[in-house]
Design an enzyme around this catalytic site. Structure first.
Site, PDB file in Angstrom:
ATOM      1  NE  ARG A  96      -6.668   9.765  -5.883  1.00  0.00           N
ATOM      2  CZ  ARG A  96      -7.513  10.171  -6.823  1.00  0.00           C
ATOM      3  NH1 ARG A  96      -8.318   9.304  -7.406  1.00  0.00           N
ATOM      4  NH2 ARG A  96      -7.548  11.419  -7.187  1.00  0.00           N
ATOM      5  CE1 TYR A 133      -2.689  -7.849  12.002  1.00  0.00           C
ATOM      6  CE2 TYR A 133      -4.190  -6.239  11.070  1.00  0.00           C
ATOM      7  CZ  TYR A 133      -2.953  -6.559  11.586  1.00  0.00           C
ATOM      8  OH  TYR A 133      -1.981  -5.604  11.682  1.00  0.00           O
ATOM      9  CG  ASP A 180      -6.301 -12.124   5.771  1.00  0.00           C
ATOM     10  OD1 ASP A 180      -5.214 -12.492   5.286  1.00  0.00           O
ATOM     11  OD2 ASP A 180      -6.402 -11.155   6.554  1.00  0.00           O
ATOM     12  CE  LYS A 198       1.517  -7.970   8.930  1.00  0.00           C
ATOM     13  NZ  LYS A 198       0.141  -8.438   9.091  1.00  0.00           N
TER      14      LYS A 198
HETATM   15  C1  LIG Z   1      -1.048  -7.814   9.046  1.00  0.00           C
HETATM   16  C2  LIG Z   1      -2.311  -8.455   8.658  1.00  0.00           C
HETATM   17  C3  LIG Z   1      -3.338  -7.726   8.038  1.00  0.00           C
HETATM   18  C4  LIG Z   1      -3.213  -6.256   7.771  1.00  0.00           C
HETATM   19  O1  LIG Z   1      -2.159  -5.957   6.911  1.00  0.00           O
HETATM   20  P1  LIG Z   1      -1.362  -4.551   6.940  1.00  0.00           P
HETATM   21  O2  LIG Z   1      -0.496  -4.651   5.734  1.00  0.00           O
HETATM   22  O3  LIG Z   1      -0.621  -4.486   8.235  1.00  0.00           O
HETATM   23  O4  LIG Z   1      -2.403  -3.485   6.839  1.00  0.00           O
HETATM   24  C5  LIG Z   1      -4.477  -8.399   7.674  1.00  0.00           C
HETATM   25  N1  LIG Z   1      -4.637  -9.722   7.923  1.00  0.00           N
HETATM   26  C6  LIG Z   1      -3.663 -10.451   8.514  1.00  0.00           C
HETATM   27  C7  LIG Z   1      -3.891 -11.902   8.741  1.00  0.00           C
HETATM   28  C8  LIG Z   1      -2.472  -9.852   8.903  1.00  0.00           C
HETATM   29  O5  LIG Z   1      -1.528 -10.577   9.510  1.00  0.00           O
END
Ligand SMILES: *Cc1c(COP(=O)(O)O)cnc(C)c1O
Length: 392
Positions: free
Chosen positions: A47, A100, A172, A197
């Site tokens: 962890r 998001y 982000d 992604k």
């Molecule tokens: C998908 C996404 C997230 C969250 O990511 P997860 O891995 O699905 O928790 C955050 N910000 C953006 C821009 C995203 O496309």
């Protein structure tokens, strides 16, 4: 003591071994002190960290020009580590108004419950962000390109504002990736990713990453992520490392095809409008080309021309398009090896009223495309046929 049974080897594997071990044994209490007090590198309990996470973190650190980043069990883990690991009751945070969906939810529901106030503002308009600043504001969280209309945040303007006001600028960078944009080179204080992604790129691993320029802030986020159990799975890290080996190639291919698809869509009679920052008709084209160093992205949004008849006609056209788009997944994600389609009116933005969606430019005929790695000509042909079927 090293366990019995591991084969002796004077050579080593080319591929990072998968290390699912939850616990690590040490030689002695003194050795454990050395580890905990930073005199020796070692693992104790997964962890708190494990080799596969460390390998992924090091790769992302190199891509972002960062040090000591934290890998979390999802992108939302990274968002939470920033907002909940750094802010406290009484603080105020400003978020981009097209973040998001889950990030918006965290800001709307969970932070206020903890006494952290939130305001949304347009990150393309520095004056609107400045107007939202209060004495207790600590942080501004934005994405570089908004979802799904691909509007550009004024990162340089926001960085100057945050510097002047003593606020942390959090970016982000999931949509743009370090291939198109490196937030630290533009004055950001914290960078985060959904590795799920484009970076991992195969829709089989869920992970996030976060790092601050200031190592003390990264350490606070690391401790918060360990305490709240945001631990990434070693197997997901192993898959992500494998995916990231081809990341640059995949990004370039998908980006080049996306640019072609955007032009192709714009030439179809059944398409009302196309949103792609690499096209001259995008409202932020010039700014995006400057900020992203002439890169685009793999995302294209477009609206079917469904004629008169309002939302019903739009939904009928959207249904027909999704059914006719053979081989493409209709799935609410992005960055997969295959092209995926999402329909904000029935998924990410379904909570809004039809009027609110119209105001954001997302009618029933609006689709977001995450362009994958298919042979470009064949992909364009799929769109030609599906658009004809939907708008016949
Ligand atoms: C998908 C996404 C997230 C969250 O990511 P997860 O891995 O699905 O928790 C955050 N910000 C953006 C821009 C995203 O496309």
């Amino acid at each position: 003591m090293r366990p019995e049974g591991l084969p002796e080897s004077s050579s080593w594997p080319v591929v990072t071994p998968l290390s699912p071990s939850v616990v690590y044994s040490s030689q002695s209490p003194d050795a454990l002190d050395d580890q905990y007090e930073g005199r020796a590198q070692g693992f104790t309990y997964s962890r708190e960290g494990h080799p596969n996470a460390q390998v992924v973190a090091a790769r992302l650190d190199a891509m972002e020009g960062a040090e000591g980043g934290v890998v979390t069990g999802s992108g939302m883990g990274a968002v939470s580590a920033v907002l909940m690991g750094l802010l406290k009751t009484g603080d105020h945070v400003i978020g981009g108004n097209q973040l998001y969906g889950r990030s918006l939810r965290l800001m709307a529901e969970d932070l206020p419950r903890l006494g952290i106030a939130t305001t949304l503002a347009d990150p393309g308009d520095v004056a609107s962000v400045e107007a939202a600043i209060r004495p207790e504001t600590k942080m501004v969280l934005v994405e570089v390109l908004s979802n799904p209309t691909l509007r550009l945040a004024d990162i340089d303007g926001l960085a100057a504002l945050c510097k002047a006001k003593g606020l942390l600028l959090v970016v982000d960078n999931t949509f743009t990736t370090p291939r198109a944009f490196r937030p630290f080179d533009h004055g950001a204080d914290i960078v985060l990713h959904s590795i799920t992604k484009l970076l991992a790129g195969h829709s089989d691993a869920m992970l996030g990453y976060v790092v601050a320029k200031d190592p003390a802030l990264t350490e606070r986020m690391r401790i918060f992520s360990v305490t709240t159990g945001m631990t990434p799975s070693p197997f997901d890290c192993w898959l992500a490392e494998r995916g990231m080996l081809s990341f640059d190639l995949r990004f370039d291919r998908a980006e080049a095809t996306a640019a072609r698809l955007a032009d192709h869509l714009a030439a179809q009679a059944g398409v009302k409008r196309v949103l792609y920052p690499g096209r001259a008709d995008h409202p932020d084209h010039a700014g995006a080309m400057a900020l992203l160093d002439s890169h685009g992205c793999n995302m294209v949004s477009f609206e079917l021309d469904f004629g008169e008849g309002g939302a019903r006609a739009g939904r009928a056209a959207a249904n027909a398009f999704a059914r006719a788009a053979e081989g493409l997944s209709f799935a609410p994600t992005l960055g997969d090896a295959g092209t995926t389609l999402s329909h904000p009116a029935s998924s990410s933005h379904r909570g809004l009223t039809a009027e609110a969606r119209e105001a954001l430019g997302m009618s029933e005929g609006f689709f977001r495309v995450s362009v994958g790695l298919e042979e470009p000509e064949a992909l364009l042909a799929v769109f030609t046929r599906a658009i004809a079927a939907a708008t016949a």
